[in-house]
Design an enzyme around this catalytic site. Structure first.
Site, PDB file in Angstrom:
ATOM      1  N   GLU A 306     -26.347 -24.969  -5.491  1.00 41.54           N
ATOM      2  CA  GLU A 306     -27.231 -24.923  -4.322  1.00 41.54           C
ATOM      3  C   GLU A 306     -27.940 -23.572  -4.294  1.00 41.54           C
ATOM      4  O   GLU A 306     -27.360 -22.557  -3.896  1.00 41.54           O
ATOM      5  CB  GLU A 306     -26.423 -25.146  -3.041  1.00 41.54           C
ATOM      6  CG  GLU A 306     -25.716 -26.488  -2.981  1.00 41.54           C
ATOM      7  CD  GLU A 306     -24.816 -26.618  -1.774  1.00 41.54           C
ATOM      8  OE1 GLU A 306     -25.332 -26.848  -0.669  1.00 41.54           O
ATOM      9  OE2 GLU A 306     -23.580 -26.469  -1.946  1.00 41.54           O
ATOM     10  N   LYS A 309     -28.020 -21.383  -0.956  1.00 44.37           N
ATOM     11  CA  LYS A 309     -26.773 -21.066  -0.258  1.00 44.37           C
ATOM     12  C   LYS A 309     -26.744 -19.567   0.033  1.00 44.37           C
ATOM     13  O   LYS A 309     -26.925 -18.739  -0.857  1.00 44.37           O
ATOM     14  CB  LYS A 309     -25.588 -21.461  -1.138  1.00 44.37           C
ATOM     15  CG  LYS A 309     -24.249 -21.477  -0.433  1.00 44.37           C
ATOM     16  CD  LYS A 309     -23.946 -22.843   0.136  1.00 44.37           C
ATOM     17  CE  LYS A 309     -22.607 -22.844   0.853  1.00 44.37           C
ATOM     18  NZ  LYS A 309     -21.487 -22.792  -0.096  1.00 44.37           N
TER      19      LYS A 309
END
Length: 336
Positions: A306, A309
Site C-alpha cells: 500500500e 500507508k
C-alpha cells in the site's frame, strides 16, 4: 476473460491459495494505495483461489457486493471516523448496521465486526470502544444477526510486561481499559482480536531477539522453552487476559506480517520465510505452549503493498503481492 486472466496470473506467480486443511489463515485487505487493483478484481482473486477468510477495514460497498455468494468469512471494521457516532447514539449504530450489514447479510458471511483497531487508552477514541461495541451488538441482535460477533482489535503495546510469557500483563494505563473490554466480550462469547507482529519486536530489540527466533527457524534456544516469538507474544497476551479474569477468552490474531523492504530485517527472503512458516504453524494445529492443540485463527497482513500507508517506510511493504499483481513470494497455503 478477465476472470481467467487473474486466475492464470496467480497460478503463474506462485501463490498457492489452496487450503485443504483447517485451520487456514485469512488475509487482510487494505486499500491505502493509489495503484491497487479494483475491489472486484481483488475479491475475484480471493474467490478463485479458495481464500476462506478476509478482513476489510471499513464497509466498502463495492467489496461487499463482490463478496455476495462467495462463502468467504468476513471481518469488517467500523471506520475510525464512525466510532464517536455509533458510540454516542444507538440509532446511529442501528443505522450503520442497516446500511452496511443487513442488505448483504443473506449472502455475505459476516463473522466479526471490529469496533476500533489499535486504539490505546490515551486516545480520544478509547472512550467510544465499549459503548460502540455494545450499540453494534444490540443493533445486530435487533436485526436477528446476533451470530455476528462484535469485538475490538488491540496491539501489544498495551502490555506492560511480556517476558517471560507467563508473566504477561497489561500496563497500568491499559488495565482498566482492557477490563471493560473483556467484561463485554466474555458474556457475549466474542473473541479478542489482537495484531501480533514479531517483526516490530525484533526490530526494536535485536540484541535480545534473534532474527531466527522471530522467523520460526530457531529451535528452543531460550530459557522459557518457546520455539518462536509469535507463540511467546500470543501467550503473553493470554497471560495478561488471565490476570484480569478472562481465563477462557479466545484470541484471534487479526494481523500478522513481515515487510519486504524499508527497515532492519525487512527483505524478500525474511518476509517469505516468516509468512510461510506462520502459515505452516497455523495449519499444523499445534497451538501454543499455553494453549496446546488449540487452533490459532490468524489473518496475514496484507494482500497488497500500500503505497499511501502513513508511517515508517516498512508500512508500505507488507503485501503478499506487489500492487501490479506481480509475485513477491513463493507461498503455499496447503500446509507443511
Amino acid at each position: 476473460m478477465l476472470f481467467m486472466f487473474f486466475l492464470g496470473l496467480l497460478l503463474s506467480i506462485g501463490l498457492e491459495f489452496i487450503a485443504a486443511q483447517s485451520p487456514e489463515p485469512g488475509i487482510c485487505y487494505g486499500v491505502n494505495g493509489n495503484n491497487l487493483p479494483s475491489k472486484k478484481e481483488t475479491i475475484d482473486i480471493f474467490k478463485s483461489n479458495g481464500i476462506t477468510k478476509i478482513r476489510i477495514y471499513f464497509p466498502d460497498a463495492e467489496a461487499l457486493e463482490a463478496l455476495r455468494g462467495s462463502n468467504i468469512e468476513l471481518t469488517v471494521d467500523v471506520a475510525k471516523e464512525s466510532l464517536q457516532a455509533i458510540s454516542s447514539d444507538p440509532n446511529a449504530a442501528k443505522g450503520w448496521v442497516n446500511t452496511n450489514i443487513v442488505p448483504y447479510s443473506q449472502d455475505v458471511r459476516f463473522k466479526y465486526i471490529t469496533v476500533g483497531n489499535e486504539i490505546h487508552p490515551g486516545d480520544v477514541e478509547a472512550q467510544y470502544i465499549l459503548s460502540g461495541m455494545q450499540n453494534i451488538h444490540d443493533a445486530l441482535a435487533s436485526s436477528n444477526l446476533g451470530q455476528i460477533k462484535v469485538s475490538t482489535s488491540i496491539d501489544l503495546s498495551l502490555l506492560g510486561n511480556s517476558y517471560p510469557p507467563s508473566d504477561g500483563a497489561f500496563s497500568e494505563a491499559a488495565t482498566a481499559y482492557m477490563q471493560q473490554i473483556v467484561n463485554f466480550l466474555v458474556p457475549n462469547g466474542s473473541p479478542l482480536l489482537a495484531n501480533i507482529y514479531p517483526y516490530f519486536a525484533y526490530a526494536s530489540d535485536q540484541v535480545n531477539i534473534p532474527l531466527e527466533y522471530a522467523l520460526f527457524t530457531q529451535q528452543g534456544n531460550n530459557a522459557v522453552g518457546y520455539q518462536n516469538l509469535f507463540d511467546a507474544m500470543l501467550d503473553s497476551t493470554y497471560a495478561a487476559l488471565e490476570k484480569i479474569g478472562a481465563n477462557n477468552l479466545q484470541i484471534v490474531v487479526s494481523e500478522s506480517g513481515w515487510p519486504s523492504s524499508g527497515g532492519v530485517g525487512a527483505s524478500i527472503q525474511n518476509g517469505g520465510a516468516y509468512y510461510q512458516n506462520l502459515i505452516n504453524h497455523v495449519k499444523s494445529g499445534t497451538g501454543t505452549p499455553k494453549r496446546p492443540n488449540q487452533p490459532i485463527e490468524t489473518y496475514l497482513f496484507a494482500m497488497w503493498d500500500e503505497n499511501l500507508k502513513p508511517g515508517a517506510e516498512t508500512e508500505r511493504h507488507f503485501g503478499l503481492l506487489h500492487a501490479d499483481k506481480s509475485r513477491k513470494y513463493e507461498l503455499h497455503f496447503h500446509g507443511n
